[in-house]
Write a protein that holds these residues in place. Structure first.
Motif, PDB file in Angstrom:
ATOM      1  N   ARG A  42       0.821  -1.207   0.000  1.00 32.44           N
ATOM      2  CA  ARG A  42       0.000   0.000   0.000  1.00 32.44           C
ATOM      3  C   ARG A  42       0.852   1.253   0.000  1.00 32.44           C
ATOM      4  O   ARG A  42       0.352   2.343  -0.279  1.00 32.44           O
ATOM      5  N   ALA A  43       2.135   1.109   0.334  1.00 30.95           N
ATOM      6  CA  ALA A  43       3.085   2.218   0.228  1.00 30.95           C
ATOM      7  C   ALA A  43       3.925   2.086  -1.045  1.00 30.95           C
ATOM      8  O   ALA A  43       4.916   2.799  -1.204  1.00 30.95           O
ATOM      9  N   ASN A  44       3.502   1.169  -1.926  1.00 32.56           N
ATOM     10  CA  ASN A  44       4.240   0.912  -3.178  1.00 32.56           C
ATOM     11  C   ASN A  44       5.678   0.498  -2.907  1.00 32.56           C
ATOM     12  O   ASN A  44       6.607   0.901  -3.624  1.00 32.56           O
ATOM     13  N   LEU A  45       5.866  -0.312  -1.870  1.00 35.45           N
ATOM     14  CA  LEU A  45       7.186  -0.807  -1.504  1.00 35.45           C
ATOM     15  C   LEU A  45       7.133  -2.318  -1.344  1.00 35.45           C
ATOM     16  O   LEU A  45       6.075  -2.888  -1.046  1.00 35.45           O
ATOM     17  N   SER A  46       8.289  -2.958  -1.544  1.00 33.58           N
ATOM     18  CA  SER A  46       8.383  -4.367  -1.189  1.00 33.58           C
ATOM     19  C   SER A  46       8.474  -4.465   0.321  1.00 33.58           C
ATOM     20  O   SER A  46       8.722  -3.475   1.024  1.00 33.58           O
ATOM     21  N   LEU A  47       8.299  -5.660   0.856  1.00 34.91           N
ATOM     22  CA  LEU A  47       8.384  -5.822   2.301  1.00 34.91           C
ATOM     23  C   LEU A  47       9.783  -5.467   2.800  1.00 34.91           C
ATOM     24  O   LEU A  47       9.937  -4.825   3.855  1.00 34.91           O
ATOM     25  N   GLU A  48      10.805  -5.845   2.054  1.00 39.13           N
ATOM     26  CA  GLU A  48      12.179  -5.523   2.452  1.00 39.13           C
ATOM     27  C   GLU A  48      12.401  -4.016   2.481  1.00 39.13           C
ATOM     28  O   GLU A  48      12.999  -3.472   3.426  1.00 39.13           O
ATOM     29  N   GLU A  49      11.897  -3.312   1.459  1.00 41.55           N
ATOM     30  CA  GLU A  49      12.034  -1.855   1.415  1.00 41.55           C
ATOM     31  C   GLU A  49      11.246  -1.199   2.548  1.00 41.55           C
ATOM     32  O   GLU A  49      11.703  -0.227   3.171  1.00 41.55           O
ATOM     33  N   PHE A  50      10.080  -1.752   2.812  1.00 42.84           N
ATOM     34  CA  PHE A  50       9.206  -1.205   3.852  1.00 42.84           C
ATOM     35  C   PHE A  50       9.860  -1.298   5.228  1.00 42.84           C
ATOM     36  O   PHE A  50       9.917  -0.320   5.979  1.00 42.84           O
ATOM     37  N   THR A  51      10.361  -2.486   5.556  1.00 44.45           N
ATOM     38  CA  THR A  51      10.990  -2.663   6.872  1.00 44.45           C
ATOM     39  C   THR A  51      12.266  -1.829   6.983  1.00 44.45           C
ATOM     40  O   THR A  51      12.606  -1.354   8.073  1.00 44.45           O
ATOM     41  N   LYS A  52      12.955  -1.624   5.876  1.00 43.55           N
ATOM     42  CA  LYS A  52      14.168  -0.800   5.897  1.00 43.55           C
ATOM     43  C   LYS A  52      13.819   0.647   6.230  1.00 43.55           C
ATOM     44  O   LYS A  52      14.480   1.288   7.077  1.00 43.55           O
ATOM     45  N   VAL A  53      12.759   1.179   5.588  1.00 47.40           N
ATOM     46  CA  VAL A  53      12.341   2.554   5.861  1.00 47.40           C
ATOM     47  C   VAL A  53      11.856   2.692   7.299  1.00 47.40           C
ATOM     48  O   VAL A  53      12.167   3.680   7.983  1.00 47.40           O
ATOM     49  N   LEU A  54      11.102   1.702   7.778  1.00 49.98           N
ATOM     50  CA  LEU A  54      10.664   1.739   9.171  1.00 49.98           C
ATOM     51  C   LEU A  54      11.866   1.779  10.114  1.00 49.98           C
ATOM     52  O   LEU A  54      11.898   2.558  11.079  1.00 49.98           O
ATOM     53  N   GLY A  55      12.862   0.931   9.829  1.00 49.84           N
ATOM     54  CA  GLY A  55      14.048   0.893  10.672  1.00 49.84           C
ATOM     55  C   GLY A  55      14.801   2.209  10.669  1.00 49.84           C
ATOM     56  O   GLY A  55      15.307   2.661  11.712  1.00 49.84           O
ATOM     57  N   GLN A  56      14.861   2.862   9.522  1.00 47.69           N
ATOM     58  CA  GLN A  56      15.535   4.156   9.425  1.00 47.69           C
ATOM     59  C   GLN A  56      14.829   5.222  10.256  1.00 47.69           C
ATOM     60  O   GLN A  56      15.417   6.230  10.631  1.00 47.69           O
ATOM     61  N   ASN A  57      13.550   4.987  10.553  1.00 49.77           N
ATOM     62  CA  ASN A  57      12.768   5.935  11.342  1.00 49.77           C
ATOM     63  C   ASN A  57      12.461   5.407  12.747  1.00 49.77           C
ATOM     64  O   ASN A  57      11.537   5.873  13.407  1.00 49.77           O
ATOM     65  N   GLY A  58      13.255   4.437  13.184  1.00 44.52           N
ATOM     66  CA  GLY A  58      13.177   4.019  14.575  1.00 44.52           C
ATOM     67  C   GLY A  58      12.130   2.992  14.908  1.00 44.52           C
ATOM     68  O   GLY A  58      11.830   2.770  16.086  1.00 44.52           O
ATOM     69  N   VAL A  59      11.528   2.349  13.911  1.00 38.80           N
ATOM     70  CA  VAL A  59      10.490   1.349  14.163  1.00 38.80           C
ATOM     71  C   VAL A  59      11.065  -0.044  13.931  1.00 38.80           C
ATOM     72  O   VAL A  59      11.520  -0.367  12.829  1.00 38.80           O
ATOM     73  N   ALA A  60      11.013  -0.869  14.959  1.00 37.92           N
ATOM     74  CA  ALA A  60      11.566  -2.219  14.882  1.00 37.92           C
ATOM     75  C   ALA A  60      10.680  -3.130  14.043  1.00 37.92           C
ATOM     76  O   ALA A  60       9.452  -2.948  13.996  1.00 37.92           O
ATOM     77  N   PRO A  61      11.260  -4.146  13.379  1.00 33.66           N
ATOM     78  CA  PRO A  61      10.454  -5.092  12.591  1.00 33.66           C
ATOM     79  C   PRO A  61       9.379  -5.778  13.431  1.00 33.66           C
ATOM     80  O   PRO A  61       8.305  -6.098  12.925  1.00 33.66           O
ATOM     81  N   GLU A  62       9.668  -5.995  14.720  1.00 35.24           N
ATOM     82  CA  GLU A  62       8.690  -6.660  15.592  1.00 35.24           C
ATOM     83  C   GLU A  62       7.419  -5.836  15.743  1.00 35.24           C
ATOM     84  O   GLU A  62       6.329  -6.391  15.949  1.00 35.24           O
ATOM     85  N   THR A  63       7.539  -4.517  15.666  1.00 34.55           N
ATOM     86  CA  THR A  63       6.352  -3.661  15.775  1.00 34.55           C
ATOM     87  C   THR A  63       5.421  -3.889  14.596  1.00 34.55           C
ATOM     88  O   THR A  63       4.199  -3.988  14.763  1.00 34.55           O
ATOM     89  N   LEU A  64       5.990  -3.979  13.393  1.00 33.89           N
ATOM     90  CA  LEU A  64       5.193  -4.280  12.202  1.00 33.89           C
ATOM     91  C   LEU A  64       4.574  -5.662  12.313  1.00 33.89           C
ATOM     92  O   LEU A  64       3.390  -5.859  12.000  1.00 33.89           O
ATOM     93  N   ARG A  65       5.353  -6.630  12.779  1.00 36.50           N
ATOM     94  CA  ARG A  65       4.854  -7.993  12.904  1.00 36.50           C
ATOM     95  C   ARG A  65       3.701  -8.067  13.920  1.00 36.50           C
ATOM     96  O   ARG A  65       2.670  -8.690  13.665  1.00 36.50           O
ATOM     97  N   ASP A  66       3.889  -7.428  15.080  1.00 40.97           N
ATOM     98  CA  ASP A  66       2.836  -7.443  16.102  1.00 40.97           C
ATOM     99  C   ASP A  66       1.567  -6.773  15.597  1.00 40.97           C
ATOM    100  O   ASP A  66       0.452  -7.265  15.833  1.00 40.97           O
ATOM    101  N   TYR A  67       1.715  -5.646  14.909  1.00 38.32           N
ATOM    102  CA  TYR A  67       0.568  -4.919  14.370  1.00 38.32           C
ATOM    103  C   TYR A  67      -0.208  -5.789  13.381  1.00 38.32           C
ATOM    104  O   TYR A  67      -1.440  -5.868  13.416  1.00 38.32           O
ATOM    105  N   THR A  68       0.534  -6.433  12.503  1.00 38.66           N
ATOM    106  CA  THR A  68      -0.100  -7.258  11.472  1.00 38.66           C
ATOM    107  C   THR A  68      -0.742  -8.495  12.073  1.00 38.66           C
ATOM    108  O   THR A  68      -1.887  -8.842  11.743  1.00 38.66           O
ATOM    109  N   SER A  69      -0.035  -9.176  12.957  1.00 43.60           N
ATOM    110  CA  SER A  69      -0.553 -10.393  13.562  1.00 43.60           C
ATOM    111  C   SER A  69      -1.818 -10.118  14.361  1.00 43.60           C
ATOM    112  O   SER A  69      -2.801 -10.868  14.277  1.00 43.60           O
TER     113      SER A  69
END
Length: 410
Positions: free
Chosen positions: A104-131
């Motif tokens: 939905r952000a026109n990114l691959s999952l790898e690109e998405f998690t990389k951008v989140l990480g650059q802005n201080g959001v851990a991959p676990e936060t995305l995983r918890d939100y989605t789960s």
């Protein structure tokens, strides 16, 4: 089930501010100390800050920190219900959900998690939100889907195949409470009112006898779309000429009469409704001054139907009833009152239990038709109606869980 539940838990709009490097709030008590407890389940400051930053990147409206706290409280309530139901989400489904969100952000999952990480959001936060969202989606589907599916008649209404078009009516009303003790007297008065020949005489009767709030305006109602009235009343009203009065209409706990003051056609078609959601809060005492005072006090404290869960907390569950029904399925006396209400408005006209119980009625909302034409498939309309109802059921259930929960904000 999946065809009805395709990621309705995800935000419909996704704005990823990849260039932002927003600071995170600092919790004086320590990142991993409790920020909130929900039925003794802990939300840490770390989780709160992570979710707030994540919501900033998603472009969530409002204060991200406040929004994050509310969402995490709801997550704890949802997780408890999901765990009790024994629902588990596979790793494959979680991965698919994360990929969908990234897309939905026109990114691959790898690109998405990389951008989140650059802005201080851990991959676990995305995983918890989605789960959490996927598990809640499955729970809501298993609990409410059978109730959310529309009938063929409801689909027809939503597709514009039923209804009366753009007609508005101008009515006056008299609603007289009736019980075993006054039945003979009320029936005699109602019959006399039905024989009146003038607007002024009907207005006087409304002022003297009616229990509806409209009595303060001589029984006069504003212009109203005919489609708002109960289906069983629409034909009766259309048969009236100006000045004519209906025969007394028996309702539960009341007798109603209506006088036609005007009818007009409006440009375009009037709104049609596939479902109407309302709440009924029951107060012992009927129309006694004490019960009416209690109802008015409650009405002044609430803005939405969800607020009634807080009012009803720790009481017998039977004091509060919330329904989402097709117009034709709503009891006629309730439907008449709902026709006069906008979302969030209340009525104290109706009673139950032979007049011994006062009903505080509140309009929660109307599910309008979808503007669907004949070219749209019934399946598409059915799915859209189902989604709307699932959302309403889920929101209502969460508010009920919240009203019953012990929540401590540190």
């Amino acid at each position: 089930m999946q065809q009805f539940l395709k990621f309705w838990f995800l935000s419909p709009g996704l704005v990823l501010a990849s260039a932002l490097n927003l600071p995170l709030p600092v919790a004086a008590q320590g990142l991993f100390s409790p920020a909130v407890t929900v039925n003794e389940e802990v939300v840490t400051y770390f989780e709160l800050e992570q979710r707030a930053q994540f919501m900033r990147l998603l472009g969530t409206a409002g204060d991200p920190y406040e929004q994050a706290r509310e969402e995490l409280i709801k997550d704890r309530l949802k997780n408890a219900a999901v765990t009790e139901a024994g629902i588990n989400i596979s790793e494959e489904d979680v991965l698919a959900g994360m990929t969908e969100l990234a897309g939905r952000a026109n990114l691959s999952l790898e690109e998405f998690t990389k951008v989140l990480g650059q802005n201080g959001v851990a991959p676990e936060t995305l995983r918890d939100y989605t789960s959490a969202g996927l598990a809640w989606r499955d729970y809501v589907g298993s609990r409410f889907l059978s109730r959310a599916r529309p009938s063929d008649a409801e689909i027809d209404r939503a597709m514009g195949r039923a209804g009366t078009g753009g007609v508005q009516v101008l009515l006056s009303e008299v609603i007289i409470p009736i019980n075993a003790q006054n039945a003979g007297q009320v029936e005699e008065i109602a019959e006399q009112i039905s024989q009146l020949k003038s607007y002024s005489a009907f207005s006087s009767a409304a002022t003297q006898y009616s229990a509806s709030d409209s009595r303060n305006n001589q029984g006069q109602l504003p212009w109203m779309n005919l489609s708002k009235l109960p289906p069983q009343l629409q034909e009766v009203v259309l048969g009236l000429k100006s000045g004519e009065i209906t025969a007394p209409m028996p309702l539960q706990g009341a007798v109603a009469l209506f006088q036609m003051r005007g009818i007009r056609e409006v440009t375009g078609s009037a709104p049609r409704y596939a479902a109407i959601e309302y709440a009924s809060y029951f107060i012992a005492g009927g129309r006694t001054p004490e019960a009416m005072s209690t109802a008015q006090k409650i009405a002044s404290q609430i803005d939405t139907c969800d607020d009634l869960y807080g009012i009803a907390k720790d009481q017998d569950p039977s004091v509060l009833d919330r329904q989402s029904l097709a117009p034709s399925e709503i009891p006629q006396d309730i439907a008449l009152e709902l026709a006069k209400l906008d979302t969030g408005e209340t009525s104290t006209v109706l009673t139950r239990n032979n007049g011994q119980t006062l009903m505080l009625l509140m309009m929660c909302g109307r599910t309008a038709d979808l503007g669907a034409g004949e070219s749209e498939s019934r399946e598409g309309v059915a799915n859209a109606l189902t989604q709307q109802r699932l959302g309403a059921f889920a929101d209502s259930f969460i508010e009920q869980l919240r009203a019953d929960a012990e929540i401590v904000i540190k």
